[in-house]
Design an enzyme around this catalytic site. Structure first.
Site, short mmCIF file in Angstrom:
data_model
loop_
_atom_site.label_atom_id
_atom_site.label_comp_id
_atom_site.label_asym_id
_atom_site.label_seq_id
_atom_site.Cartn_x
_atom_site.Cartn_y
_atom_site.Cartn_z
N GLY A 163 1.04 -1.35 0.25
CA GLY A 163 -0.30 0.24 0.44
C GLY A 163 1.12 1.65 -0.10
N GLN A 171 2.82 9.95 1.06
CA GLN A 171 4.30 9.46 0.80
C GLN A 171 5.01 9.85 0.31
OE1 GLN A 171 2.33 5.48 2.23
NE2 GLN A 171 4.58 5.31 3.18
N CYS A 208 5.61 -0.01 7.67
CA CYS A 208 5.50 1.29 6.11
C CYS A 208 6.76 1.62 5.78
CB CYS A 208 4.91 2.31 7.26
SG CYS A 208 4.50 4.09 6.33
N LEU A 209 6.84 2.01 3.82
CA LEU A 209 7.31 2.29 3.48
C LEU A 209 7.97 3.92 3.96
CD1 LEU A 209 5.67 1.38 -0.04
CD2 LEU A 209 7.63 0.17 1.33
N HIS A 267 -4.39 1.83 6.94
CA HIS A 267 -3.14 1.92 7.57
C HIS A 267 -2.57 3.58 6.75
CE1 HIS A 267 1.37 1.53 8.21
NE2 HIS A 267 1.30 1.90 7.03
N GLU A 268 -3.74 2.86 5.15
CA GLU A 268 -3.50 4.17 4.19
C GLU A 268 -4.48 5.40 5.09
OE1 GLU A 268 -0.89 3.48 1.96
OE2 GLU A 268 -0.55 1.56 3.24
N HIS A 301 -2.87 7.30 6.52
CA HIS A 301 -1.89 8.14 6.06
C HIS A 301 -2.57 9.65 5.57
CE1 HIS A 301 2.23 6.61 6.13
NE2 HIS A 301 2.34 5.52 5.32
#
Length: 172
Positions: free
Chosen positions: A45, A50, A94-95, A136-137, A140
């Site tokens: 994701g 991000q 997380c990226l 989670h996304e 963000h």
């Protein structure tokens, strides 16, 4: 086109994103870039903040089994409209926080509404990894990271590691 991913702590990751009124070619292009970036990372994701874009756009693909058909989802203005009382705990990463993981408890099943790349309204019930990932996304988009669910000491420890990571990256 692959885009650079922002790393925590970056103030843009803590800002709430603005809604998408109309799905433009620019936003479709952003979503395509985000999918390429996510797959390359590799991740399941990615949210627009991000990659430094403060708009309510996320991409997901939680199909991880070798040989299974990918299922990329592009979501504009995603929102959880219903959540189960049952909870699930997943080890999240997380990226924007490479190599940092922690258990986070969230609703096990969620119903999500969003607009697709054609501006068409969509609605789906998600569970398992899909439910965790979409929550989670969406977090963000509201300026919230998975570490915000952790106890302060653990969160500070991860933040210090990320500051050091970013310093080392800058040195090359």
């Amino acid at each position: 086109m692959k885009r650079p991913i922002l790393y925590h702590p970056d103030p843009r990751l803590k800002k709430a994103c603005s809604a998408v009124d109309d799905v433009s070619d620019d936003l479709r292009s952003l979503a395509k870039d985000m999918l390429a970036t996510m797959y390359d990372a590799p991740g399941v994701g990615l949210a627009a903040p991000q990659v430094g874009v403060l708009r309510r756009v996320v991409v997901l693909d939680c199909v991880k089994e070798e040989g299974e058909t990918p299922r990329p989802l592009v979501m504009f203005n995603p929102q959880v409209v219903a959540a189960s009382d049952a909870l699930n705990t997943y080890e999240e990463g997380c990226l924007s926080l490479p190599d940092q993981f922690a258990d986070v408890t969230r609703p096990a099943e969620v119903e999500v509404e969003w607009m697709d790349e054609n501006g068409k309204p969509c609605r789906e019930v998600m569970d398992g990894l899909w439910a965790t990932c979409v929550q989670h996304e969406i977090d963000h988009l509201d300026g919230k990271l998975f570490i915000d669910y952790l106890k302060p000491l653990r969160r500070q420890m991860i933040t210090r590691k990320m500051v050091k990571f970013k310093r080392e990256l800058a040195r090359g």
